[in-house]
Design a protein around this motif. Structure first.
Motif, PDB file in Angstrom:
ATOM      1  N   GLN A   3      54.536  28.685  45.553  1.00  0.00           N
ATOM      2  CA  GLN A   3      55.638  28.101  46.304  1.00  0.00           C
ATOM      3  C   GLN A   3      55.734  26.611  46.050  1.00  0.00           C
ATOM      4  O   GLN A   3      56.822  26.064  45.868  1.00  0.00           O
ATOM      5  N   ARG A  32      63.349  28.201  55.637  1.00  0.00           N
ATOM      6  CA  ARG A  32      62.149  29.024  55.794  1.00  0.00           C
ATOM      7  C   ARG A  32      61.505  28.791  57.154  1.00  0.00           C
ATOM      8  O   ARG A  32      60.973  29.719  57.776  1.00  0.00           O
ATOM      9  N   LEU A  87      53.777  26.126  54.331  1.00  0.00           N
ATOM     10  CA  LEU A  87      54.446  27.415  54.173  1.00  0.00           C
ATOM     11  C   LEU A  87      53.630  28.373  53.308  1.00  0.00           C
ATOM     12  O   LEU A  87      53.605  29.580  53.563  1.00  0.00           O
ATOM     13  N   GLU A  91      52.247  32.112  54.372  1.00  0.00           N
ATOM     14  CA  GLU A  91      52.493  33.316  53.576  1.00  0.00           C
ATOM     15  C   GLU A  91      51.181  33.976  53.151  1.00  0.00           C
ATOM     16  O   GLU A  91      51.085  35.206  53.098  1.00  0.00           O
ATOM     17  N   THR A  92      50.186  33.163  52.843  1.00  0.00           N
ATOM     18  CA  THR A  92      48.880  33.721  52.473  1.00  0.00           C
ATOM     19  C   THR A  92      48.287  34.518  53.638  1.00  0.00           C
ATOM     20  O   THR A  92      47.803  35.637  53.466  1.00  0.00           O
ATOM     21  N   ALA A  94      49.916  35.816  56.187  1.00  0.00           N
ATOM     22  CA  ALA A  94      50.764  36.980  56.474  1.00  0.00           C
ATOM     23  C   ALA A  94      50.486  38.130  55.511  1.00  0.00           C
ATOM     24  O   ALA A  94      50.619  39.310  55.876  1.00  0.00           O
ATOM     25  N   ALA A  95      50.078  37.785  54.290  1.00  0.00           N
ATOM     26  CA  ALA A  95      49.791  38.808  53.285  1.00  0.00           C
ATOM     27  C   ALA A  95      48.357  39.319  53.378  1.00  0.00           C
ATOM     28  O   ALA A  95      47.934  40.139  52.552  1.00  0.00           O
TER      29      ALA A  95
END
Length: 242
Positions: A3, A32, A87, A91-92, A94-95
């Motif tokens: 990102q 975002r 961000l 995302e890391t 969340a994954a």
């Protein structure tokens, strides 16, 4: 960090007039953050930090539009690469991945009933300034092929906007005087952390990391220790107070 690299490319090769509109680098960041705001429950610790950071990012965009930065391109790159690290950590996590150590306490305790909103906000800003800001300065220098000294004026202006973040946190999330007593542990936690000292430390760390760019082993070791130490402070800030 995919990102961050994407943001850097758009900042360098995008339109010469960057502003707070959909499709511009800053606009993408704001979009975002708005998406996160819509997705997260209001009481989620990450949502607490995201709300105040979104407000300050929008203020940053208004400062860009108003011509308040001496070098608009450099300020945009720094602001976007800085936000990109936050961000990317989101995302890391969340994954199901492992975000930087500085962010882990917030993700681990984000739903703890004994942690107050003010603590979540301070833990987020501690991670973002104590760790991410220094690395974002180095990212920006590499992206724009410049020395940290070239970014100092913009860094100071970004720092002034970050002060707004701390002010907003304290205004919106600090309990009233009838609730916040001298014996309240939150009183001592709030007084134990300083945005100004964190910002000064970030600038020193950025300059040191830039000096170490030809010694990648030492730079990696320093970055890891910075990440760990900032994470430890974040864990302390999230000590349950009720």
């Amino acid at each position: 960090m995919a990102q961050t690299e994407q943001f850097a490319v758009r900042t360098v090769h995008g339109p010469s007039e960057l502003h707070h509109a959909a499709g511009t680098p800053v606009g993408v960041v704001v979009e975002r953050m708005h998406a996160l705001h819509a997705e997260l429950p209001p009481g989620d610790g990450l949502a607490v930090f995201n709300r105040v950071y979104l407000a300050v990012t929008e203020e940053f965009a208004r400062h860009l539009d108003g011509g308040h930065f001496p070098d608009r391109r450099a300020a945009t790159a720094l602001g976007v690469l800085f936000a990109g690290r936050y961000l990317a950590a989101v995302e890391t996590a969340a994954a199901g991945g492992r975000p930087p150590a500085c962010w882990r306490p917030l993700f681990q305790y984000r739903r703890h009933p004994g942690v107050r909103p003010l603590q979540f906000a301070l833990a987020g800003i501690n991670a973002h300034i104590g760790h991410d800001l220094a690395l974002a300065v180095v990212d920006t220098c590499r992206t724009l092929d410049c020395e940290p000294a070239c970014l100092e004026a913009g860094f100071e202006r970004v720092g002034d906007i970050l002060v707004l973040l701390e002010e907003r946190i304290r205004e919106d999330l600090m309990p009233g005087p009838d609730l916040l007593e001298i014996a309240d542990p939150l009183t001592h936690l709030v007084g134990s952390w300083s945005l100004e000292r964190a910002r000064d430390g970030a600038w020193s760390a950025a300059r040191l990391l830039w000096r170490l760019r030809d010694a990648p082993g030492l730079a990696e070791e320093f970055t890891e220790r910075l990440d760990t130490s900032v994470g430890l402070v974040g864990r302390c800030l999230l000590t349950p107070c009720r």
